[in-house]
Design a protein around this motif. Structure first.
Motif, PDB file in Angstrom:
ATOM      1  N   ALA A   2       0.865  -1.175   0.000  1.00  0.00           N
ATOM      2  CA  ALA A   2       0.000   0.000   0.000  1.00  0.00           C
ATOM      3  C   ALA A   2       0.904   1.228   0.000  1.00  0.00           C
ATOM      4  O   ALA A   2       2.120   1.117   0.105  1.00  0.00           O
ATOM      5  CB  ALA A   2      -0.893  -0.018   1.225  1.00  0.00           C
ATOM      6  N   THR A   3       0.299   2.392  -0.100  1.00  0.00           N
ATOM      7  CA  THR A   3       1.082   3.624  -0.014  1.00  0.00           C
ATOM      8  C   THR A   3       0.738   4.335   1.292  1.00  0.00           C
ATOM      9  O   THR A   3      -0.197   3.943   1.992  1.00  0.00           O
ATOM     10  CB  THR A   3       0.781   4.578  -1.196  1.00  0.00           C
ATOM     11  OG1 THR A   3      -0.577   5.020  -1.076  1.00  0.00           O
ATOM     12  CG2 THR A   3       0.998   3.891  -2.531  1.00  0.00           C
ATOM     13  N   LEU A  15       6.910  -3.740   9.325  1.00  0.00           N
ATOM     14  CA  LEU A  15       8.147  -2.971   9.207  1.00  0.00           C
ATOM     15  C   LEU A  15       9.286  -3.769   9.823  1.00  0.00           C
ATOM     16  O   LEU A  15       9.185  -4.186  10.974  1.00  0.00           O
ATOM     17  CB  LEU A  15       8.025  -1.626   9.936  1.00  0.00           C
ATOM     18  CG  LEU A  15       6.879  -0.699   9.504  1.00  0.00           C
ATOM     19  CD1 LEU A  15       6.770   0.468  10.450  1.00  0.00           C
ATOM     20  CD2 LEU A  15       7.109  -0.220   8.089  1.00  0.00           C
ATOM     21  N   ASP A  16      10.364  -3.953   9.084  1.00  0.00           N
ATOM     22  CA  ASP A  16      11.542  -4.676   9.569  1.00  0.00           C
ATOM     23  C   ASP A  16      11.191  -6.042  10.152  1.00  0.00           C
ATOM     24  O   ASP A  16      11.728  -6.450  11.183  1.00  0.00           O
ATOM     25  CB  ASP A  16      12.296  -3.851  10.613  1.00  0.00           C
ATOM     26  CG  ASP A  16      12.709  -2.487  10.069  1.00  0.00           C
ATOM     27  OD1 ASP A  16      13.031  -2.417   8.870  1.00  0.00           O
ATOM     28  OD2 ASP A  16      12.705  -1.522  10.838  1.00  0.00           O
ATOM     29  N   GLY A  57       3.528   9.078  -0.428  1.00  0.00           N
ATOM     30  CA  GLY A  57       3.589   8.222  -1.616  1.00  0.00           C
ATOM     31  C   GLY A  57       4.511   7.024  -1.470  1.00  0.00           C
ATOM     32  O   GLY A  57       4.608   6.214  -2.380  1.00  0.00           O
ATOM     33  N   LEU A  58       5.187   6.885  -0.340  1.00  0.00           N
ATOM     34  CA  LEU A  58       6.094   5.764  -0.106  1.00  0.00           C
ATOM     35  C   LEU A  58       5.296   4.458  -0.043  1.00  0.00           C
ATOM     36  O   LEU A  58       4.214   4.415   0.531  1.00  0.00           O
ATOM     37  CB  LEU A  58       6.835   5.983   1.214  1.00  0.00           C
ATOM     38  CG  LEU A  58       7.869   4.946   1.609  1.00  0.00           C
ATOM     39  CD1 LEU A  58       9.114   5.113   0.744  1.00  0.00           C
ATOM     40  CD2 LEU A  58       8.241   5.112   3.067  1.00  0.00           C
ATOM     41  N   LYS A  59       5.832   3.402  -0.648  1.00  0.00           N
ATOM     42  CA  LYS A  59       5.169   2.096  -0.590  1.00  0.00           C
ATOM     43  C   LYS A  59       5.498   1.431   0.740  1.00  0.00           C
ATOM     44  O   LYS A  59       6.656   1.365   1.136  1.00  0.00           O
ATOM     45  CB  LYS A  59       5.630   1.215  -1.733  1.00  0.00           C
ATOM     46  CG  LYS A  59       5.202   1.710  -3.096  1.00  0.00           C
ATOM     47  CD  LYS A  59       4.440   0.636  -3.821  1.00  0.00           C
ATOM     48  CE  LYS A  59       4.022   1.060  -5.193  1.00  0.00           C
ATOM     49  NZ  LYS A  59       2.703   1.630  -5.227  1.00  0.00           N
ATOM     50  N   ILE A  60       4.476   0.949   1.438  1.00  0.00           N
ATOM     51  CA  ILE A  60       4.655   0.266   2.718  1.00  0.00           C
ATOM     52  C   ILE A  60       3.921  -1.069   2.661  1.00  0.00           C
ATOM     53  O   ILE A  60       2.931  -1.217   1.951  1.00  0.00           O
ATOM     54  CB  ILE A  60       4.133   1.117   3.908  1.00  0.00           C
ATOM     55  CG1 ILE A  60       2.715   1.603   3.632  1.00  0.00           C
ATOM     56  CG2 ILE A  60       5.052   2.259   4.208  1.00  0.00           C
ATOM     57  CD1 ILE A  60       2.078   2.337   4.773  1.00  0.00           C
TER      58      ILE A  60
END
Length: 187
Positions: A2-3, A15-16, A57-60
């Motif tokens: 997602a963004t 995350l990580d 706008g970063l993809k996560i």
């Protein structure tokens, strides 16, 4: 994937290699520079809370967390056995995952069990439960509701502070978040 535009409260991010739940988020567009998203996230397993900023706008990577109503059946060694009330499938949840919730769980009680890819993450109890006092020192003549408190042992083995006038065998309402006494329950 997602963004950062898809972030909202309750979203679970990966995350990580760890799962984090979004508690708060804020989209920020400063006069100078690029936009970003400021978030407060909580580690699903440890409960640790941190602030993290993402560029717009970063993809996560998001994770799917399946929250189901399950009935607590019994304790099997160090594990707690829950049954899905819809499919009757049984799930063993470790004592470490159940944590402090074990102090307020009785057999056949319903709780929400959150899982990710079949792995139990945490147990969510109702905000309050009714439990019986199995042991407390007897009250003294003159003890009233305006007095102090004394320790009492509940039927689950947990200890809480209750008003001096309460006696053994009394049913009380207990807050499952902090173990505080909420009131007496009359049958």
């Amino acid at each position: 994937m997602a963004t950062t535009n898809d972030i909202k409260n309750g979203t679970v991010l990966k995350l990580d290699g760890q799962l984090w739940t979004v508690i708060e988020f804020q989209h920020v567009k400063p006069g100078k520079g690029g936009a970003f998203v400021r978030t407060k996230i909580k580690n699903v397993l440890s409960g640790k809370t941190v602030d993290k900023t993402f560029n717009a706008g970063l993809k996560i990577e998001t994770a799917s967390v399946d929250r189901r109503d399950m009935q607590y059946l019994y304790k099997d060694g160090d594990d707690f056995v829950f049954m899905d009330t819809a499919t009757y499938d049984q799930l063993n949840v470790s004592a470490a995952t159940v944590g402090d919730a074990a102090d307020y769980m009785l057999e056949s009680q319903t709780a929400i069990v959150a899982t990710n890819e079949g792995v139990p993450l945490y147990i969510e109890l109702p905000s309050s439960v009714v439990l019986e006092i199995t042991y407390t020192e007897p009250g003294l003549q003159g003890d009233r509701s305006t007095g102090g408190t004394k320790p009492a042992t509940l039927e689950t083995g947990a200890q809480i502070q209750v008003p001096l006038f309460l006696e053994q065998g009394t049913k009380v309402k207990v807050d499952t978040r902090d173990g505080s006494y909420l009131g007496r329950v009359n049958d």
